[in-house]
Structure formats: C-alpha cells, structure tokens
Design a protein around this motif. Sequence first.
Motif, PDB file in Angstrom:
ATOM      1  N   UNK A  80      21.541  20.673  51.967  1.00 27.36           N
ATOM      2  CA  UNK A  80      20.945  19.353  51.770  1.00 27.36           C
ATOM      3  C   UNK A  80      19.471  19.293  52.162  1.00 27.36           C
ATOM      4  N   UNK A  81      18.764  18.414  51.461  1.00 24.11           N
ATOM      5  CA  UNK A  81      17.364  18.121  51.794  1.00 24.11           C
ATOM      6  C   UNK A  81      17.343  17.336  53.104  1.00 24.11           C
TER       7      UNK A  81
ATOM      8  N   UNK B 249      15.246  22.264  53.534  1.00 23.32           N
ATOM      9  CA  UNK B 249      16.689  22.175  53.330  1.00 23.32           C
ATOM     10  C   UNK B 249      17.446  22.772  54.499  1.00 23.32           C
ATOM     11  N   UNK B 250      18.646  22.245  54.693  1.00 20.00           N
ATOM     12  CA  UNK B 250      19.557  22.799  55.687  1.00 20.00           C
ATOM     13  C   UNK B 250      20.787  23.291  54.935  1.00 20.00           C
ATOM     14  N   UNK B 251      21.124  24.562  55.150  1.00 15.94           N
ATOM     15  CA  UNK B 251      22.306  25.126  54.485  1.00 15.94           C
ATOM     16  C   UNK B 251      23.280  25.638  55.540  1.00 15.94           C
ATOM     17  N   UNK B 252      24.569  25.338  55.344  1.00 17.39           N
ATOM     18  CA  UNK B 252      25.592  25.838  56.256  1.00 17.39           C
ATOM     19  C   UNK B 252      26.497  26.822  55.517  1.00 17.39           C
ATOM     20  N   UNK B 253      26.782  27.949  56.166  1.00 11.64           N
ATOM     21  CA  UNK B 253      27.586  29.023  55.576  1.00 11.64           C
ATOM     22  C   UNK B 253      28.736  29.377  56.524  1.00 11.64           C
TER      23      UNK B 253
ATOM     24  N   UNK C 256      21.161  27.598  58.395  1.00 15.11           N
ATOM     25  CA  UNK C 256      19.763  27.998  58.199  1.00 15.11           C
ATOM     26  C   UNK C 256      18.975  26.765  57.753  1.00 15.11           C
ATOM     27  N   UNK C 257      17.710  26.721  58.144  1.00 17.15           N
ATOM     28  CA  UNK C 257      16.820  25.658  57.672  1.00 17.15           C
ATOM     29  C   UNK C 257      15.648  26.357  57.019  1.00 17.15           C
ATOM     30  N   UNK C 258      15.372  26.020  55.772  1.00 10.98           N
ATOM     31  CA  UNK C 258      14.321  26.738  55.051  1.00 10.98           C
ATOM     32  C   UNK C 258      13.466  25.777  54.254  1.00 10.98           C
ATOM     33  N   UNK C 259      12.257  26.225  53.974  1.00 12.08           N
ATOM     34  CA  UNK C 259      11.303  25.413  53.224  1.00 12.08           C
ATOM     35  C   UNK C 259      11.135  26.028  51.835  1.00 12.08           C
ATOM     36  N   UNK C 260      11.000  25.201  50.831  1.00  3.27           N
ATOM     37  CA  UNK C 260      10.725  25.737  49.492  1.00  3.27           C
ATOM     38  C   UNK C 260       9.276  26.201  49.441  1.00  3.27           C
ATOM     39  N   UNK C 261       9.094  27.515  49.313  1.00  4.64           N
ATOM     40  CA  UNK C 261       7.734  28.052  49.263  1.00  4.64           C
ATOM     41  C   UNK C 261       7.479  28.831  47.973  1.00  4.64           C
ATOM     42  N   UNK C 262       8.539  29.042  47.196  1.00  3.23           N
ATOM     43  CA  UNK C 262       8.371  29.790  45.950  1.00  3.23           C
ATOM     44  C   UNK C 262       9.622  29.647  45.105  1.00  3.23           C
TER      45      UNK C 262
END
Lengths: 304, 240
Positions: free
Chosen positions: B13-14, B20-24, B63-69
């Motif tokens: 989710x944004x 975004x935060x993604x759970x695995x 994980x928390x990640x930023x859209x960079x590409x």
Amino acid sequence: MNNILNVNLGNWRLDNPVIPASGTFGYEFSQWYDINILGSISLKTTTREPRFGNSTPRVAECVGGMLNSIGLQNPGIEKVISEEIPKFKKNFNKKIIASVGGNSIEDYVFVSKMFDSMEEVEILEINLSCPNVKNGGMSFGLDEKTVYHICEKIKNSCKKKIYIKLSPNVTDIVSIAKSAELSGADGLVLVNTLLGIAIDACSGKPIISNIFAGFSGPAIKPIALRMVYQVFKNVKIPIIGCGGIRNADDVIEFMSAGASAVQIGSANLVNPFSCKNIIDDLPKKMKKYGIQKIEEIIGRSHCI
Amino acid sequence: MKKQDFLKVISNNLIAKNIFKMCLVCGCDLEFIPGQFLNIKIDGFYLRRPMSICDFENGIITIVYKIVGKGTEALSKISKGNKLDVIFPLGNGFDIKKSYDNITIIGGGVGLAPLYFLFKTLKKMNKKVIVYAGFRTLSEIFFEEEFSSIGEFIISTQDGTKGNKGLIIDILDKDCDYYFTCGPALMMESVRKILGQNGQFLLEERMACGFGACMSCVCKTKFGAKRVCKEGPVFFANEF
C-alpha cells in the motif's frame, strides 16, 4: 556422476559442460549448493597488481540483461595464489580455469607464468576482451596481429593449455579466432560482453560511472551463438560458448553450434542456482530430444 | 542461512508520497538482524532489487520503498496474493551487541525504513534511544505513528510543513554514546562530523547479485575495498 554429460576440452575430461564464467562466481556459491557438481570454474580475472576497479555505479538494468563495468577488481596475482585459490580448494576439488588480465603484454605473460606453476589450474583463460579497462583488456582482442602476438608470447612461456576469451565487439570474429589458433592457442572462449551504454531518461546522464559497460544476459545469446557457429566451421580447437546462457536448452543450442563446453555468466547473479538447475535439467532435456550423450551433439547444426 | 524462496505478498500500500509498504509472509523459523536486506525479482526485469527489511514480526517481513525508477514502479503495482522470488536475508546488519546505552538513530527520507526494525530491537533491549527523522516535506513522512508509539521520535522537514523546519542534522543532540544512521550520503557525512566516529552507517548502492559474487556494489574503506552487499551494508563510521 552421470557420464552422459561428460565432455572433453582437449584431453581434459569434464563431468559436464557447465562452467561458471569469470567474474560471476566465487566460493560464496558453496553456501547455495555443493559446487563440486560443476564441470569446472573460471576464476575472476587476475592482474599483476591489485585493482580496485571502476567507481560506482558499476551496474545497470537493461531489457533482456544487464550492463556491468566492474573494471577487473581483483587483489592481484600474489593474493589470488596465496589466499583466493586456497579458499576455492576448500570447497572445490576439481581443476580450475584461471582468467588472466593485464595492462601490457608483459603483465599477461607475468600472470600466466605465475598460474602456470599451480597444480589446481588446468587452463589459462586469456581475457583479451574486457571492455571496462583503459589499457589492455579488450584493446588487445580487437586486432588479429595483436591477438597473435600476445598468444604466442604466453604460449611460449607456459606449459598449460591457453584458451583465448574473445570480444564480440569486432567486425570479423572468424579472422581473430583463426589468428588465435594459428598462434598456438589450445582453445577459445566465445564471447565476452558487448559494449553498451545506459542513459537515464530523466537526467540525460549515463548511469554507469565509467559511461560504457559490458552488456550481458539473454539478449546477447543470438549474437554469441552466431559467433560460436561461425568460428566452429573455421577452427579445429575446442570452443567454450558463453553469452546469455540461462537454461539447459541454451546449453544444447550452443553445443549444437559447436561449443564443447559452456560458461554461465550473469545468470548466476540473478539466480544463484542457475548452474545447478542447468546440470539437473540437462539429462531431462536430452531424454526429451533423444540425445544419448551430450558430446555427440557438438557441432551438429552444421550437418543438418 | 541465506535462502531463495517464493514469498506471498499480503499487502502493498501507498503510505506517503511515492512511498509504499509491502508485507511478505516468510514463516517464523528465521532470524533477521536489523539492517539486513532482501533481493527481490520483479517480473519483466533482469536484475533483482535490493530492499532493506523495515520490520520482521510473527513471520511477516515488512519493506518500505520509494518509487525511484521502473523497477520500483512495477513493484508498487504487485497486488496482494502474488508471490515474489526473494533471496534473503542478505548483508551483515547492525552490530547491536555492544553495551552502549544512550543511543541516537538518525534517518533521512526512505533511509528511515530499516531503522524502524533497529529501533524496535533496541527498545526491547531496554536501551535509551532517540530517533531523529528528516524529510523534505509533510507528504513524504511515513511511519510517524509506528515510531512514536515505541519511543521518542523527532521530525524535521526542509520546508517546515511538519516538525522542526530545516535539516535534521541541525537539531541533533550531541549527548549520545552511540549512533546509527541511514539516509542520503551528505546527511550521513554531516552526522559523522557532528557525532564523531562512534556509530554505524547503513549504505545504499546499486547491486546485481546481492550476495558477494559480482563486485558491483564495492566501496572504498580505510581497510580496503568492501562489498556493500556482503561486508555491509552496515559499516562502522571509523571505516571511512
């Protein structure tokens, strides 16, 4: 070991044709699987002096593969012999392929002679095709006369078999391969990476710090395969095929084109089990295609 | 022990602008050290994408990640229920065994993500910890509630839209025994100038394999060339 996978490189019998390519493999892989299943291993290219390599970023994504510009980072021949090879020996009990790099012909001869005295080394792979160094590397592999000269010098000063790893960034791969054979090379590794560039669409700047870089991965397979096919018809020495191989079908295709063995490069970096999966899958694919022994298919594309 | 596995995405989710935060789901039998990372294969891309572990609890990796590409953009579109090919856990992680007590954590932007797992772990060890988080603007702030619910969390924004106006390094309390930091290189360098050599940096670098084979992510240290993926991504401040 299943002998339907046995192949020969000259008089060297390998359990199977699968060899991780130089610069994409280390003893670290023994944390993923028992690396003794491999045919052999080609070590990271070693130079006379230690090299830090190029500044980062050294890698970039591209469609169907990757660009790298590591710049032959290695601890230098002395440390490779005193530290790296003993580490390998702990995890790997077969003979290895030592990849030789340099800035000058003298450097190539020096490093080759050092490896020549090592019992663990079966073949010297002469890297005349690294696109990421300013002096030496690929600049030695682009011209028939230079290739002849450097191969002859190394051959005259070493007892071990020498295989020349050639660059695909040439107009006529066949003439360079023939020149290597004529100089006394015992085999060829075809091919190293293609010279490429990646540019960031937003900033317009090259992504890799060294600007140009070596392109590898599945996208280059048709080119590498074509070069193996062309060269096979024109030389008698064994060819190790390399370029975009990622599965058992790719291995069968390269061997059909004329390769006696293959090297797996960037696939190892994406999936650490690539070589193991290929070795596991080869007998299944051979059964499916009605191949009894893998070495029977070497060059069969030329007879059809 | 490192492994390669297919992990199920249970949410993606944004949570802030482009973040975004993604759970695995990965099962409970593994132990992770804060600062370690995953290397994730995304369909349609050749190289994996390394992502710091932001949290690990009850067998769920966050994980928390930023859209960079394009790669991270594609990752942001993966919906829950899908499985991702992941290699984990990678890297050394923070060295948290030492007996320092008065700790400062400094995060900049999305570099704050791996520091959440560290913060939680240190608080469980009953350490005195303050977290400083610097953002550009209000819309990029994430995990404010998560951090605040565990302990002291101080925010600054460059434009003053939330918390202190300006850079996070301008408001650091110098009274600390030890620090941990992750964020833009310039910020980490300033942290070192202010707080000295008694700390650890989590570095970011473009990677290919993520497990030490390709030499793509090498950095120069006082003690020679080191791989960010293998000898790092956490380094002691005095290595530079």
